[in-house]
Design a protein around this motif. Structure first.
Motif, PDB file in Angstrom:
ATOM      1  N   ALA A  89       0.816  -1.223   0.000  1.00 11.21           N
ATOM      2  CA  ALA A  89       0.000   0.000   0.000  1.00 11.21           C
ATOM      3  C   ALA A  89       0.850   1.273   0.000  1.00 11.21           C
ATOM      4  CB  ALA A  89      -0.930   0.003   1.212  1.00 11.21           C
ATOM      5  N   THR A  90       1.963   1.252   0.746  1.00 12.34           N
ATOM      6  CA  THR A  90       2.826   2.432   0.845  1.00 12.34           C
ATOM      7  C   THR A  90       3.252   2.922  -0.534  1.00 12.34           C
ATOM      8  OG1 THR A  90       3.798   1.240   2.737  1.00 12.34           O
ATOM      9  CG2 THR A  90       4.830   3.313   2.107  1.00 12.34           C
ATOM     10  N   VAL A  91       3.541   1.964  -1.400  1.00 11.01           N
ATOM     11  CA  VAL A  91       4.144   2.249  -2.682  1.00 11.01           C
ATOM     12  C   VAL A  91       3.096   2.347  -3.782  1.00 11.01           C
ATOM     13  CG1 VAL A  91       5.793   1.316  -4.313  1.00 11.01           C
ATOM     14  CG2 VAL A  91       6.096   0.888  -1.885  1.00 11.01           C
ATOM     15  N   GLU A  92       2.054   1.562  -3.611  1.00 14.03           N
ATOM     16  CA  GLU A  92       0.997   1.484  -4.625  1.00 14.03           C
ATOM     17  C   GLU A  92       0.354   2.851  -4.866  1.00 14.03           C
ATOM     18  OE1 GLU A  92      -2.726  -1.573  -5.199  1.00 14.03           O
ATOM     19  OE2 GLU A  92      -2.361  -0.722  -3.235  1.00 14.03           O
ATOM     20  N   VAL A  93       0.095   3.584  -3.786  1.00 13.56           N
ATOM     21  CA  VAL A  93      -0.561   4.888  -3.938  1.00 13.56           C
ATOM     22  C   VAL A  93       0.337   5.869  -4.685  1.00 13.56           C
ATOM     23  CG1 VAL A  93      -2.107   4.666  -1.970  1.00 13.56           C
ATOM     24  CG2 VAL A  93       0.176   5.586  -1.602  1.00 13.56           C
ATOM     25  N   VAL A  94       1.641   5.726  -4.506  1.00 15.52           N
ATOM     26  CA  VAL A  94       2.587   6.598  -5.219  1.00 15.52           C
ATOM     27  C   VAL A  94       2.438   6.359  -6.715  1.00 15.52           C
ATOM     28  CG1 VAL A  94       5.039   7.128  -5.568  1.00 15.52           C
ATOM     29  CG2 VAL A  94       4.187   6.604  -3.256  1.00 15.52           C
ATOM     30  N   ALA A  95       2.457   5.090  -7.106  1.00 13.48           N
ATOM     31  CA  ALA A  95       2.331   4.734  -8.520  1.00 13.48           C
ATOM     32  C   ALA A  95       0.950   5.107  -9.060  1.00 13.48           C
ATOM     33  CB  ALA A  95       2.593   3.242  -8.701  1.00 13.48           C
ATOM     34  N   LEU A  96      -0.073   4.876  -8.244  1.00 10.63           N
ATOM     35  CA  LEU A  96      -1.444   5.187  -8.655  1.00 10.63           C
ATOM     36  C   LEU A  96      -1.592   6.652  -9.065  1.00 10.63           C
ATOM     37  CD1 LEU A  96      -4.433   3.986  -8.639  1.00 10.63           C
ATOM     38  CD2 LEU A  96      -4.644   5.104  -6.428  1.00 10.63           C
ATOM     39  N   LEU A  97      -0.909   7.537  -8.344  1.00  2.00           N
ATOM     40  CA  LEU A  97      -1.008   8.976  -8.610  1.00  2.00           C
ATOM     41  C   LEU A  97       0.005   9.431  -9.657  1.00  2.00           C
ATOM     42  CD1 LEU A  97      -1.576  10.180  -4.941  1.00  2.00           C
ATOM     43  CD2 LEU A  97      -3.270  10.047  -6.763  1.00  2.00           C
ATOM     44  N   LYS A  98       0.623   8.462 -10.346  1.00  2.00           N
ATOM     45  CA  LYS A  98       1.602   8.752 -11.402  1.00  2.00           C
ATOM     46  C   LYS A  98       2.823   9.500 -10.865  1.00  2.00           C
ATOM     47  CE  LYS A  98      -1.165   7.406 -14.989  1.00  2.00           C
ATOM     48  NZ  LYS A  98      -1.467   6.063 -14.457  1.00  2.00           N
ATOM     49  N   LEU A  99       3.104   9.290  -9.594  1.00  2.00           N
ATOM     50  CA  LEU A  99       4.348   9.779  -9.014  1.00  2.00           C
ATOM     51  C   LEU A  99       5.352   8.643  -9.173  1.00  2.00           C
ATOM     52  CD1 LEU A  99       2.651  11.154  -5.799  1.00  2.00           C
ATOM     53  CD2 LEU A  99       3.349  12.499  -7.786  1.00  2.00           C
ATOM     54  N   VAL A 100       6.619   8.944  -8.965  1.00  2.29           N
ATOM     55  CA  VAL A 100       7.638   7.913  -9.180  1.00  2.29           C
ATOM     56  C   VAL A 100       8.165   7.407  -7.833  1.00  2.29           C
ATOM     57  CG1 VAL A 100       9.887   7.423 -10.218  1.00  2.29           C
ATOM     58  CG2 VAL A 100       8.315   9.030 -11.337  1.00  2.29           C
ATOM     59  N   PRO A 101       7.903   6.138  -7.528  1.00  2.00           N
ATOM     60  CA  PRO A 101       8.479   5.616  -6.283  1.00  2.00           C
ATOM     61  C   PRO A 101       9.976   5.367  -6.455  1.00  2.00           C
ATOM     62  CG  PRO A 101       7.173   3.908  -7.375  1.00  2.00           C
ATOM     63  CD  PRO A 101       7.104   5.136  -8.243  1.00  2.00           C
ATOM     64  N   VAL A 102      10.756   5.921  -5.545  1.00  5.71           N
ATOM     65  CA  VAL A 102      12.198   5.669  -5.546  1.00  5.71           C
ATOM     66  C   VAL A 102      12.474   4.861  -4.278  1.00  5.71           C
ATOM     67  CG1 VAL A 102      14.492   6.718  -5.440  1.00  5.71           C
ATOM     68  CG2 VAL A 102      12.682   7.783  -6.818  1.00  5.71           C
ATOM     69  N   PHE A 103      12.905   3.631  -4.485  1.00  7.47           N
ATOM     70  CA  PHE A 103      13.026   2.723  -3.344  1.00  7.47           C
ATOM     71  C   PHE A 103      14.340   2.916  -2.609  1.00  7.47           C
ATOM     72  CE2 PHE A 103      10.142   0.180  -6.175  1.00  7.47           C
ATOM     73  CZ  PHE A 103       9.031   0.267  -5.348  1.00  7.47           C
ATOM     74  N   VAL A 104      14.238   3.067  -1.304  1.00  5.97           N
ATOM     75  CA  VAL A 104      15.435   3.194  -0.472  1.00  5.97           C
ATOM     76  C   VAL A 104      15.593   1.917   0.358  1.00  5.97           C
ATOM     77  CG1 VAL A 104      14.141   4.465   1.321  1.00  5.97           C
ATOM     78  CG2 VAL A 104      16.625   4.632   1.236  1.00  5.97           C
ATOM     79  N   ASP A 105      16.819   1.528   0.552  1.00  6.59           N
ATOM     80  CA  ASP A 105      17.089   0.313   1.311  1.00  6.59           C
ATOM     81  C   ASP A 105      16.879   0.571   2.810  1.00  6.59           C
ATOM     82  OD1 ASP A 105      17.650  -2.364   1.312  1.00  6.59           O
ATOM     83  OD2 ASP A 105      19.791  -2.166   0.894  1.00  6.59           O
ATOM     84  N   VAL A 106      16.832  -0.516   3.576  1.00  5.82           N
ATOM     85  CA  VAL A 106      16.563  -0.387   5.007  1.00  5.82           C
ATOM     86  C   VAL A 106      17.773  -0.812   5.838  1.00  5.82           C
ATOM     87  CG1 VAL A 106      14.052  -0.631   4.829  1.00  5.82           C
ATOM     88  CG2 VAL A 106      15.471  -2.692   5.007  1.00  5.82           C
TER      89      VAL A 106
END
Ligand SMILES: *Cc1c(COP(=O)(O)O)cnc(C)c1O
Length: 375
Positions: A89-106
């Protein structure tokens, strides 16, 4: 011994049954199913509990994140930095709004966003950061907030797993998670630490102007009925859910204690075993153990899970496939980043039953069976 479950909602309900039943019947009698008084009462009690100025209830945690991003006026193509080691869900909404998810490591010790790696991913297109307080452990908010400030970025906390948890700053100030960023989001999904008896969510902010926009977005873009200023959505918390949640909120601290007790039982049983890494609690974090998640070193995880299941013990993988590896991102142009720790963790994590009703007898059975397999 009662059957062991990942989350035992029934046993918890039995203890508050009379209170909850009365509150639900009250809503039925009033028939104010939408925006009834319990919704405002709960929002106000939660705002006191969290020490945050505005609580805006909504339909679920995913909506909370979506509404937060919509309210910040981000434009398609803007970059949002989020972990890949999180619920989708955290990432899905970013993509849904046509924003670009940039994944950071943990960070392998806390399972949360690594601030040093975060710094390296900031570009002129970066607009927001979504730290996730995964499993109930706080992300390193002091560093994240400093980085965000120096680059003028928004911080949206995904607090779906850590409501009631705290963060202590280096100057000694302690704040409740969800109240630290520009916006905080949570979920009241039944299995969450503060769970309703259906879906629910909420958005938090200390910013008056932002609160107005968030409310508008959640309510079809209107603040005056039938006059729609912006494109919004329809996201409300049902009155029945609010009535249930208001009762459960009163028990939240005792629920957190019960989870922490179960976690320390597990830690004592597993701490000395060299094939296991037990979850850590950083000095700044009060862990609320939404999940109890161990790392396995040289253990056949599938075999272990089967052995546990055969002995009446459920276990889960949160999450078996990191977000960046999900098929949904194959066709999206998501920047490739170093996610070494995320992938390493995905192969080693295992989560054990964690809830407010675990008895010593059940914990004894779980830990003995577990150790029996790995030794
Ligand atoms: C549960 C969860 C959500 C989404 O909540 P829903 O109420 O199920 O929409 C978002 N982020 C995280 C980290 C979660 O665990």
């Amino acid at each position: 011994m009662d059957a062991i479950q990942m989350v035992d909602l029934k046993k918890q309900y039995k203890k508050i049954k009379s209170e909850v039943d009365a509150a639900v019947i009250n809503v039925l009698e009033s028939s104010a199913f939408i925006n009834g008084k319990p919704v405002q009462d709960f929002a106000s009690n939660l705002s006191n509990y969290l020490g945050v100025k505005h609580v805006i209830p909504c339909a679920n945690g995913t909506d909370a994140l979506q509404i937060a991003l919509m309210a910040l006026g981000l434009q398609p193509g803007d970059e949002v930095i989020t972990p890949s080691f999180t619920y989708i869900a955290t990432v899905e909404v970013v993509a849904l709004l046509k924003l670009v998810p940039v994944f950071v490591d943990v960070d392998p010790a806390t399972f949360c966003m690594d601030p040093e790696k975060l710094k390296k991913l900031i570009t002129p297109k970066t607009k927001a950061i979504i730290p996730v307080h995964l499993y109930g452990h706080a992300a390193p908010m002091e560093e994240i907030l400093d980085i965000a400030k120096s680059h003028n970025l928004f911080v949206i906390e995904d607090n779906a797993q850590a409501i009631g948890g705290t963060y202590t700053f280096s100057n000694g100030t302690t704040k409740k998670l969800g109240s630290l960023g520009h916006i905080g989001c949570t979920s009241f999904f039944p299995s969450k630490n503060l769970g309703g008896y259906g879906d629910g969510g909420a958005i938090f902010t200390n910013d008056d102007a932002l609160a107005e926009i968030l409310k508008k977005v959640a309510n079809h873009g209107q603040s005056v009925r039938y006059y729609h200023d912006i494109v919004g959505c329809n996201s409300r918390l049902d009155t029945i859910q609010a009535a249930v949640l208001d009762i459960k909120l009163k028990h939240l601290d005792e629920y957190i204690d019960a989870r922490r007790n179960a976690a320390s039982f597990y830690n004592q049983a597993f701490g000395a075993n060299e094939k296991l890494i037990t979850p850590k609690e950083a000095a700044y974090s009060k862990h609320v153990f939404h999940q109890y998640t161990l790392l396995l070193e040289g253990v056949d995880r599938a075999g272990l899970m089967k052995y546990l299941a055969d002995n009446g013990i459920p276990s889960m993988l949160y999450y078996p496939l990191a977000c960046h590896k999900q098929k949904m991102f194959e066709t999206l142009n998501v920047p490739v980043t170093d996610l070494e720790v995320t992938e390493w963790l995905s192969e080693r994590v295992i989560s054990l039953p964690m809830h407010t009703e675990l008895t010593d007898e059940q914990l004894e059975h779980i830990t003995k069976t577990f150790i029996n397999y790995i030794n």
